[in-house]
Design a protein around this motif. Structure first.
Motif, PDB file in Angstrom:
ATOM      1  N   GLY A  26     -20.704  11.836  32.362  1.00 21.25           N
ATOM      2  CA  GLY A  26     -19.467  12.578  32.191  1.00 21.25           C
ATOM      3  C   GLY A  26     -19.637  14.075  32.317  1.00 21.25           C
ATOM      4  N   THR A 151     -11.901  12.098  37.153  1.00 21.13           N
ATOM      5  CA  THR A 151     -11.326  10.804  36.780  1.00 21.13           C
ATOM      6  C   THR A 151     -10.288  11.023  35.682  1.00 21.13           C
ATOM      7  OG1 THR A 151     -12.874  10.285  35.002  1.00 21.13           O
ATOM      8  CG2 THR A 151     -13.583   9.756  37.243  1.00 21.13           C
ATOM      9  N   ASP A 152      -9.639   9.958  35.281  1.00 19.87           N
ATOM     10  CA  ASP A 152      -8.642  10.064  34.207  1.00 19.87           C
ATOM     11  C   ASP A 152      -9.276  10.429  32.870  1.00 19.87           C
ATOM     12  OD1 ASP A 152      -6.645   9.394  35.981  1.00 19.87           O
ATOM     13  OD2 ASP A 152      -6.700   7.243  35.490  1.00 19.87           O
ATOM     14  N   THR A 153     -10.557  10.176  32.739  1.00 19.53           N
ATOM     15  CA  THR A 153     -11.225  10.433  31.460  1.00 19.53           C
ATOM     16  C   THR A 153     -12.185  11.619  31.508  1.00 19.53           C
ATOM     17  OG1 THR A 153     -12.945   8.819  32.037  1.00 19.53           O
ATOM     18  CG2 THR A 153     -11.037   8.028  30.766  1.00 19.53           C
ATOM     19  N   GLY A 154     -12.227  12.331  32.619  1.00 18.31           N
ATOM     20  CA  GLY A 154     -13.134  13.472  32.735  1.00 18.31           C
ATOM     21  C   GLY A 154     -13.728  13.565  34.119  1.00 18.31           C
TER      22      GLY A 154
END
Length: 201
Positions: A26, A151-154
């Motif tokens: 991430g 991405t949607d999360t990072g």
């Protein structure tokens, strides 16, 4: 004496990387700017910024000029990131143009050095691969592309090596790519070889 000094530098690197986990999932991939973490024989290039930074500040470890007038090298400017890029082959350049058109790509770092020399030397010993040396000192492995995607999360980070089938079939190339892959696996970075065949009509 030289080997003992190198051991101390590598031990310090590993202690820092273990505590900081700079390449955890991430996170974007960026080497620390603290020159004291690196052995003296790398510092002249690092002081100039080679191999360090992100986005517009990133400077590749290897540049086109390092290979003289090699015909298939290229030095285009980026659209996503406004800086000159350095590619050592036509397949690398073609893959770059593909990445430039992918909406989720937010950063592209070419000729990315693995400055974690202690671990690449360890991996070379484990897999019986000859580590590269320059002027008598270990030379970092380089990965063709480090790609950062949104991405949607990072963000996620990918390591990609662009090699034709002819290049990939060479024993020395396979050895070097295996060290790249093993190091990336330990660092939590997704690694894959890119087959450039589809780039050609």
């Amino acid at each position: 004496m030289q080997e003992a000094c190198l051991y101390l530098w590598f031990a310090r690197q590993q202690e820092y990387f273990s505590s900081q986990q700079p390449f955890s999932k991430g996170c974007t991939v960026e080497w620390p700017f603290d020159l004291s973490l690196y052995p003296p024989f790398l510092r002249a290039r690092l002081k100039k910024g080679f191999g360090l930074g992100q986005g517009e500040t990133y400077m590749p470890w290897i540049r086109v000029r390092d290979f003289g007038s090699r015909g298939d090298s290229a030095n285009p400017s980026g659209i996503k990131i406004d800086r000159p890029y350095h590619f050592l082959s036509t397949p690398e350049k073609c893959y770059f143009y593909v990445l430039e058109r992918e909406e989720d790509v937010v950063d592209i770092q070419e000729q990315f050095p693995i400055l974690d020399l202690g671990n690449t030397i360890r991996l070379c010993a484990k897999y019986k691969v000859r580590h590269a040396y320059r002027n008598g000192f270990p030379e970092p492995f380089t990965i063709d592309f480090i790609v950062t995607r949104r991405t949607d999360t990072g963000t996620i980070t990918e390591a990609r090596s662009v090699k034709t089938k002819e290049d990939f079939d060479k024993p020395r190339t396979k050895e070097r790519l295996n060290i790249e892959r093993q190091w990336c696996s330990e660092a939590g970075i997704d690694w894959a070889r890119v087959d450039p065949t589809p780039f050609h009509p």
